[in-house]
Write a protein that holds these residues in place. Structure first.
Motif, mmCIF file in Angstrom:
data_model
loop_
_atom_site.group_PDB
_atom_site.id
_atom_site.type_symbol
_atom_site.label_atom_id
_atom_site.label_comp_id
_atom_site.label_asym_id
_atom_site.label_seq_id
_atom_site.Cartn_x
_atom_site.Cartn_y
_atom_site.Cartn_z
ATOM 1 N N PHE B 39 0.989 -0.952 0.325
ATOM 2 C CA PHE B 39 0.125 0.171 0.034
ATOM 3 C C PHE B 39 1.095 1.289 0.150
ATOM 4 N N GLY B 40 1.833 1.586 0.200
ATOM 5 C CA GLY B 40 3.024 2.582 0.773
ATOM 6 C C GLY B 40 3.867 2.192 -0.509
ATOM 7 N N LEU B 41 3.429 0.976 -1.234
ATOM 8 C CA LEU B 41 5.040 1.694 -2.306
ATOM 9 C C LEU B 41 3.408 2.203 -2.974
ATOM 10 N N THR B 42 2.520 1.696 -3.445
ATOM 11 C CA THR B 42 1.209 2.352 -4.118
ATOM 12 C C THR B 42 0.761 3.263 -4.153
ATOM 13 N N SER B 43 0.857 3.895 -2.719
ATOM 14 C CA SER B 43 0.656 5.107 -2.236
ATOM 15 C C SER B 43 0.648 6.704 -3.929
ATOM 16 N N ARG B 44 -0.472 7.638 -3.159
ATOM 17 C CA ARG B 44 -0.163 8.333 -4.148
ATOM 18 C C ARG B 44 0.905 9.908 -3.995
ATOM 19 N N HIS B 45 1.841 9.513 -2.480
ATOM 20 C CA HIS B 45 2.443 10.368 -1.575
ATOM 21 C C HIS B 45 3.111 10.161 -1.193
ATOM 22 N N ARG B 46 3.993 11.049 -2.214
ATOM 23 C CA ARG B 46 5.523 10.499 -3.266
ATOM 24 C C ARG B 46 6.209 10.406 -1.483
ATOM 25 N N TRP B 47 6.130 11.198 0.039
ATOM 26 C CA TRP B 47 6.779 10.875 0.637
ATOM 27 C C TRP B 47 6.023 9.892 1.127
ATOM 28 N N VAL B 48 5.407 8.909 1.303
ATOM 29 C CA VAL B 48 5.072 7.703 2.004
ATOM 30 C C VAL B 48 6.147 6.831 0.798
ATOM 31 N N ARG B 49 6.035 6.912 -0.639
ATOM 32 C CA ARG B 49 6.256 5.879 -1.641
ATOM 33 C C ARG B 49 7.974 5.532 -1.540
ATOM 34 N N TRP B 50 8.385 6.631 -1.267
ATOM 35 C CA TRP B 50 9.976 7.078 -1.111
ATOM 36 C C TRP B 50 10.931 5.964 -0.178
ATOM 37 N N PRO B 51 10.274 6.500 1.143
ATOM 38 C CA PRO B 51 10.725 5.226 2.469
ATOM 39 C C PRO B 51 10.519 3.750 2.121
ATOM 40 N N CYS B 52 9.345 3.430 1.566
ATOM 41 C CA CYS B 52 9.090 2.393 1.447
ATOM 42 C C CYS B 52 9.889 1.501 0.266
ATOM 43 N N GLY B 53 9.661 2.638 -0.706
ATOM 44 C CA GLY B 53 10.715 2.361 -1.443
ATOM 45 C C GLY B 53 12.486 1.712 -1.208
ATOM 46 N N LEU B 54 12.897 2.903 0.209
ATOM 47 C CA LEU B 54 14.561 2.184 0.013
ATOM 48 C C LEU B 54 14.170 1.352 0.874
ATOM 49 N N TYR B 55 12.673 1.040 2.193
ATOM 50 C CA TYR B 55 13.534 -0.149 2.677
ATOM 51 C C TYR B 55 13.105 -1.692 1.464
ATOM 52 N N ARG B 56 12.508 -1.267 0.760
ATOM 53 C CA ARG B 56 12.840 -2.691 -0.365
ATOM 54 C C ARG B 56 13.718 -2.709 -1.105
ATOM 55 N N SER B 57 14.336 -1.549 -1.445
ATOM 56 C CA SER B 57 15.520 -1.772 -1.973
ATOM 57 C C SER B 57 16.302 -2.743 -1.501
ATOM 58 N N PHE B 58 16.660 -2.127 -0.063
ATOM 59 C CA PHE B 58 17.730 -2.245 1.662
ATOM 60 C C PHE B 58 18.127 -4.133 1.299
#
Lengths: 276, 218
Positions: B39-58
């Motif tokens: 849900f975070g990765l598909t959020s329309r808010h960049r400030w939600v998507r960005w940390p979620c993407g960082l977590y996933r990438s790590f």
């Protein structure tokens, strides 16, 4: 096959007296990047009025309807539903996007039917109709199913209640979608090209349901290419081109005495395609 | 191999039980956090998507063995003492959350936007739309890759032996060093891993067949 007269013979009694609009848009505009798709649109929909929006592909008809429902946020101007501003609110002197719950509340009087039905494929026809009754209106399963069956009967599909969308024809899917929207007892219905995705022989069954709704006094805004239907059912027809409303008026006036060259050209093209 | 299984089955079963407890705990927790992360990765808010993407990438981009060691040694450094088995469950959960979130994200992307718009126009809230309209379809769509992830986690759990959790792999190592029959012992362990994964695959195939109805997207 519709004839030339099919678009110039309105059947319904046209309303003349203006009243408080259910939907009122003032000066709305919308761009996708550099492309301006709606420009300075004014639009009113009064109680029990049926307005058909016609125009060539890409003229902004569907975008207008989606902006009126705030499925696409409009960039400027305003849309009021029952006098309430849809989609935005004033905060600290600035216009900001409203909370989703506020948007839901303001557009609660609006039901919408889409070109591609958008039924939920994992729910039966009846469950598609009862889902919002249970989740939003908090009805018990029994009451929701009774209400849902009544809606499916209204569109002539009670016997298909237990079927999943994949086993329904296009026309049946669209009628379920209409029943789903009607279940929430909207005061106004938006139809976005409801017959464009249907085989020609399935169009009639959907238009019949819509005619019945108009006859029952439902307020409707219909984006359509069905000119014969617009002529017969609409109180007012709006012609759009290049993101602007070019002409608007009673169907008999608009179809018999088009004022703009663009509408004349559009109607001639339609007649050539449908009568020749 | 059969001799190893027969003579050492109590410890092997105990090791297998630990493997299952650790793996299934991580998978269940990863399911919950994976859905939330999707849900975070598909959020329309960049400030939600960005940390979620960082977590996933790590957690997707570093070796799981390294992640295990980091969690095992990092927690005491910040004053949190946990048993090795807890550190193992935590690491596998953090890891599988990243992978499951990506599976769910792709599933969510397959749901036509119009279905969500239809729900919103019916007044169904964003949360209810996700719960009742989106996720039931996503679970059906993503069952095959989800099964793969479950099997991967079960196999990757063999790595937790490095932080002294006595799961099936570590038990096998102990038996091999006692009996001097490494080949037979590891073959026995392989049979047990394979048996569990075959059962999981069968359950998944059964669920896939049962849930196949009503999945056609328009």
């Amino acid at each position: 096959m519709p004839t030339a007269d099919a678009i110039t013979s309105p059947e319904t009694t046209k309303r003349q007296t203006p009243s408080k609009p259910i939907v009122e848009a003032r000066g709305i505009g919308k761009s996708f990047g550099e492309l301006e798709v709606l420009s300075d649109i004014d639009f009113r929909l009064e109680p029990s009025e049926v307005v058909c929006v016609i125009g060539p592909s890409g003229s902004g008809k569907s975008t207008l309807l989606r902006c009126l429902a705030f499925l696409e946020p409009y960039d400027h101007g305003s849309v009021h539903i029952d006098g309430q501003l849809l989609g935005y609110e004033q905060r600290g002197g600035m216009r900001v996007r409203a909370r989703e719950s506020h948007i839901d509340a303001v557009r609660a009087p609006v039901g919408m039917v889409f070109q591609h039905f958008h039924l939920w494929p994992h729910r039966t026809a009846l469950e598609n109709v009862t889902e919002a009754l249970r989740l939003v209106n908090r009805l018990s399963r029994r009451d929701a199913e009774a209400e849902g069956m009544a809606m499916l009967e209204r569109v002539g599909l009670a016997e298909r209640a237990g079927h999943f969308p994949e086993s329904l024809s296009g026309g049946q899917k669209q009628r379920v979608a209409i029943a789903r929207a009607l279940a929430m007892q909207p005061r106004v219905m938006f139809f976005d090209e409801p017959t464009s995705a249907l085989d020609p022989e399935l169009v009639g069954e959907v238009l019949d349901v819509m005619k019945q709704l108009a006859h029952d006094g439902m307020t409707m805004a219909i984006v359509t290419h069905e000119m014969g239907f617009a002529a017969k059912v609409a109180d007012r027809v709006v012609f759009m081109d290049q993101g602007r409303i070019v002409e608007s008026g009673a169907p008999e006036t608009l179809f018999r005495h088009p004022q703009s060259e663009r509408l004349k050209q559009f109607l001639n093209t339609w007649r050539e395609r449908h009568i020749d | 191999m059969l001799e190893i299984l027969l003579n050492h089955y109590p410890v092997l079963i105990k090791g297998l039980t630990t493997t299952l407890v650790v793996s299934l705990s991580a998978i269940a927790l990863g399911l919950v956090f994976g859905v939330l992360l999707a849900f975070g990765l598909t959020s329309r808010h960049r400030w939600v998507r960005w940390p979620c993407g960082l977590y996933r990438s790590f957690w997707r981009g570093t070796p799981i063995l390294l992640q295990l060691l980091l969690v095992f040694y990092l927690l005491p450094e910040v004053g949190i003492e946990v048993a090795p088995i807890t550190a193992a469950i935590l690491t596998l959960t953090l890891n599988t959350t990243a992978f499951q979130s990506e599976i769910f994200r792709s599933g969510i992307a397959h749901i036509p936007a119009g279905q969500i718009e239809a729900a919103r126009m019916a007044g169904i809230s964003a949360w209810q739309t996700r719960r009742r309209i989106v996720m039931p379809q996503v679970f059906r769509l993503t069952l095959p890759p989800l099964t793969n992830e479950i099997i991967t986690i079960l196999k990757n759990s063999s790595l937790i032996s490095v932080i002294a959790v006595t799961e099936l792999m570590r038990v096998s190592e102990q038996i091999a060093s006692r009996t001097f029959q490494p080949l037979e012992t590891y073959l026995a362990a392989a049979v047990l891993y394979l048996a569990v994964n075959l059962v999981l695959a069968q359950i998944s195939a059964h669920l896939e067949r049962r849930l196949a109805g009503g999945l056609a997207t328009e």
